[in-house]
Enzyme design. Structure first.
Site, short mmCIF file in Angstrom:
data_model
loop_
_atom_site.label_atom_id
_atom_site.label_comp_id
_atom_site.label_asym_id
_atom_site.label_seq_id
_atom_site.Cartn_x
_atom_site.Cartn_y
_atom_site.Cartn_z
N ASN A 25 -1.04 19.50 -39.34
CA ASN A 25 -1.10 18.47 -38.30
C ASN A 25 -2.16 18.82 -37.24
O ASN A 25 -3.08 19.58 -37.50
CB ASN A 25 0.27 18.28 -37.64
CG ASN A 25 1.32 17.94 -38.68
OD1 ASN A 25 1.09 17.11 -39.53
ND2 ASN A 25 2.45 18.62 -38.63
N GLY A 27 -1.27 19.59 -33.79
CA GLY A 27 -0.68 20.15 -32.57
C GLY A 27 -1.33 21.44 -32.12
O GLY A 27 -1.58 21.64 -30.92
N ASP A 28 -1.61 22.35 -33.05
CA ASP A 28 -2.17 23.65 -32.67
C ASP A 28 -3.55 23.46 -32.03
O ASP A 28 -3.83 23.98 -30.96
CB ASP A 28 -2.29 24.57 -33.89
CG ASP A 28 -0.96 24.68 -34.61
OD1 ASP A 28 -0.04 25.28 -34.05
OD2 ASP A 28 -0.85 24.14 -35.73
N TYR A 211 6.55 11.60 -37.55
CA TYR A 211 6.51 12.07 -38.93
C TYR A 211 7.18 10.99 -39.79
O TYR A 211 7.64 9.98 -39.26
CB TYR A 211 7.24 13.42 -39.07
CG TYR A 211 6.70 14.46 -38.10
CD1 TYR A 211 5.40 14.95 -38.23
CD2 TYR A 211 7.48 14.94 -37.05
CE1 TYR A 211 4.89 15.88 -37.35
CE2 TYR A 211 6.97 15.88 -36.16
CZ TYR A 211 5.68 16.34 -36.30
OH TYR A 211 5.17 17.26 -35.43
N GLN A 275 -8.68 12.78 -27.27
CA GLN A 275 -7.45 12.95 -26.49
C GLN A 275 -7.41 12.05 -25.26
O GLN A 275 -6.34 11.58 -24.89
CB GLN A 275 -7.28 14.42 -26.11
CG GLN A 275 -6.88 15.28 -27.30
CD GLN A 275 -6.61 16.71 -26.92
OE1 GLN A 275 -7.32 17.28 -26.09
NE2 GLN A 275 -5.64 17.33 -27.55
N GLU A 293 4.35 18.66 -30.21
CA GLU A 293 4.36 19.30 -28.89
C GLU A 293 3.46 18.56 -27.90
O GLU A 293 3.87 18.19 -26.81
CB GLU A 293 3.88 20.76 -29.04
CG GLU A 293 3.70 21.45 -27.71
CD GLU A 293 3.72 22.96 -27.80
OE1 GLU A 293 4.33 23.51 -28.73
OE2 GLU A 293 3.12 23.60 -26.92
N ASP A 294 2.21 18.35 -28.29
CA ASP A 294 1.27 17.83 -27.29
C ASP A 294 1.49 16.35 -27.02
O ASP A 294 1.53 15.93 -25.85
CB ASP A 294 -0.17 18.09 -27.75
CG ASP A 294 -1.15 17.82 -26.62
OD1 ASP A 294 -0.98 18.40 -25.55
OD2 ASP A 294 -2.06 16.99 -26.81
N SER A 295 1.66 15.53 -28.06
CA SER A 295 1.87 14.09 -27.79
C SER A 295 3.21 13.89 -27.09
O SER A 295 3.37 12.97 -26.28
CB SER A 295 1.80 13.27 -29.08
OG SER A 295 2.74 13.68 -30.02
O1 TRH Z 1 0.23 16.79 -34.96
P1 TRH Z 1 1.54 17.29 -34.51
O2 TRH Z 1 2.66 16.96 -35.37
O3 TRH Z 1 1.50 18.85 -34.32
C1 TRH Z 1 2.57 19.71 -34.64
C2 TRH Z 1 3.25 20.28 -33.46
O4 TRH Z 1 2.37 20.81 -32.53
C3 TRH Z 1 4.20 21.36 -33.91
O5 TRH Z 1 4.83 21.93 -32.80
C4 TRH Z 1 3.45 22.39 -34.66
O6 TRH Z 1 4.29 23.37 -35.10
C5 TRH Z 1 2.80 21.73 -35.81
O7 TRH Z 1 1.93 20.71 -35.36
C6 TRH Z 1 2.01 22.71 -36.62
O8 TRH Z 1 1.86 16.69 -33.05
P2 TRH Z 1 1.27 16.98 -31.60
O9 TRH Z 1 1.70 18.33 -31.10
O10 TRH Z 1 1.68 15.86 -30.80
O11 TRH Z 1 -0.30 16.99 -31.74
C7 TRH Z 1 -1.05 15.84 -31.95
C8 TRH Z 1 -2.39 15.94 -31.24
O12 TRH Z 1 -3.25 14.89 -31.68
C9 TRH Z 1 -2.29 15.80 -29.72
O13 TRH Z 1 -3.18 16.69 -29.08
C10 TRH Z 1 -2.76 14.38 -29.47
C11 TRH Z 1 -3.79 14.25 -30.55
N1 TRH Z 1 -4.17 12.86 -30.90
C12 TRH Z 1 -5.43 12.41 -30.50
O14 TRH Z 1 -6.16 13.11 -29.81
N2 TRH Z 1 -5.80 11.15 -30.88
C13 TRH Z 1 -5.01 10.32 -31.60
O15 TRH Z 1 -5.40 9.18 -31.89
C14 TRH Z 1 -3.70 10.79 -31.97
C15 TRH Z 1 -2.77 9.89 -32.74
C16 TRH Z 1 -3.32 12.08 -31.62
#
Ligand code: TRH
Length: 398
Positions: A25, A27-28, A211, A275, A293-295
């Protein structure tokens, strides 16, 4: 190739290095990229961000060239982290390994050498942990662990209480959000810019970045029967796998900007943005379904009601984390509002289809106080300082 920051004539180096492996994904990389930008912009700290998977990164930074080993955006140096490192590493004031990623052996050797060298300030070595609202975080934040090479590595835990490492939030974010939300023309202009057609100012707009879950399928079926128009904005990705039966084509064939009308629900395929664009999207919707985490945090900063689809963990441990957050989010909320909001979150995460539909319908009767709570929450959640300012203080004091 040398990296950009080298010691000055007095041997003083000020930059920080952040290392990130993309597990899955976004998030990291999402968290580390956001933090890197803030440290540069607000603290003038030169940052090197080392990332192993530039292709994933390019989804949230579309201008990134995934084939380049070294490039700079928002004044952050972005380096491709391959093994062994092809770019020369010079230690600065701090080294952050994000989410327990293993530092390259060259970097560890340099930390050890500096540690053993007399009259030399070794960099502060930190492990930035995942965000959790659980109470134990208070006691673990800031603890050192002595590594086999004799160097101390510090555990830095983000969190919601004053005893934790805080939450990422840019200094001007709430002002920017308020200005945006003060004028409905902003959201309509954004929807148009994103290629989303047919959204009127009074329509209900819901962003979906979850998800896979049948709870989303159930909600979409409910929204089709709504008395008033609902628009669900969904980027190409994991959420859509749960809606495959509602779509006339495969997910691969979907194009951003495409839309499908199902009763009073319009499904819009959303382009992914950087972002800042994603923040503006969350500010513009009436309700956000977010994840990870971040969203999850950005939805809170958007001051709008939300469902958090938490990243699933073994033995349902994520439900413990969800409960911990729901407890603090609902502190000071009237019981009927707290219960309705918590139940809809729980049902969504447990894929309890009848419950998610029932509690979603109940949300209508508490929508105003829930909205008022969402507006007040960000200031309360931040406490006295955001993550970057606590982190800078931590490094300065260590
Ligand atoms: O993508 P994620 O599911 O990330 C996850 C979590 O961080 C989880 O804790 C971790 O263990 C795993 O990854 C490996 O969801 P998250 O954390 O919300 O991260 C998404 C990122 O994508 C966030 O920084 C926002 C960004 N984003 C954009 O910049 N533009 C977009 O159009 C979208 C839809 C998201």
């Amino acid at each position: 190739m040398n990296n950009v920051f080298t010691p000055d004539n007095n041997g003083v180096v000020k930059h920080w290095d952040i290392f990130c492996t993309v597990v899955d994904n976004y998030g990291d990389i999402g968290v580390t990229w956001r933090l890197a930008k803030q440290l540069v912009n607000e603290y003038d700290i030169p940052i090197n961000l080392w990332v192993d998977d530039l292709l994933s990164f390019s989804h949230i930074l579309p201008k990134l060239d995934a084939s380049k080993k070294q490039q700079s955006f928002n004044s952050v140096n972005i380096f491709h982290w391959n093994n062994p490192l092809e770019i020369q590493f010079n230690a600065g004031n701090a080294i952050i390994e994000a989410f327990a990623c293993e530092l390259p052996s060259q970097v560890k050797a340099i930390i050890e050498r500096l540690h053993l060298q007399p009259h030399t300030q070794a960099p502060t070595w930190l492990n930035l942990e995942y965000l959790s609202a659980e109470a134990w975080v208070d006691g673990c934040h800031g603890l050192p662990s002595t590594q086999p090479n004799g160097v101390k590595k510090w555990f830095y835990f983000p969190g919601f209480s004053p005893k934790t490492g805080g939450l990422i939030c840019e200094r001007e974010l709430f002002n920017q959000r308020d200005q945006w939300q003060a004028d409905p023309r902003h959201k309509l202009a954004l929807f148009q810019q994103l290629g989303l057609q047919g959204i009127n100012a009074q329509d209900t707009v819901i962003s979906v970045f979850s998800y896979e879950t049948r709870a989303l399928t159930a909600l979409c079926e409910l929204w089709q029967t709504s008395q008033t128009p609902i628009h669900a904005l969904i980027p190409k990705g994991r959420s859509l796998h749960s809606l495959i039966d509602l779509l006339p084509c495969t997910i691969d064939d979907l194009i951003p900007g495409q839309q499908f009308t199902l009763g009073n629900l319009t499904l819009h395929i959303l382009p992914m943005t950087d972002q800042n664009g994603f923040d503006r999207l969350l500010w513009s919707c009436d309700f956000n379904i977010v994840r990870g985490e971040d969203s999850f945090l950005r939805a809170q900063w958007a001051a709008k009601p939300f469902i958090w689809h938490i990243y699933p963990q073994e033995d349902d441990y994520h439900l413990v984390k969800l409960q911990a957050f729901m407890q603090i989010y609902c502190d000071n909320l009237a019981p009927e509002i707290a219960t309705t909001w918590s139940e809809v979150n729980l049902a969504f995460n447990q894929e309890n289809l009848s419950a998610v539909v029932m509690h979603w319908q109940q949300l209508n009767s508490v929508s105003l106080p829930l909205m008022q709570h969402a507006i007040k929450w960000p200031i309360n959640a931040l406490n006295d300082a955001d993550l970057a300012s606590r982190l800078v203080q931590f490094v300065n004091n260590s």
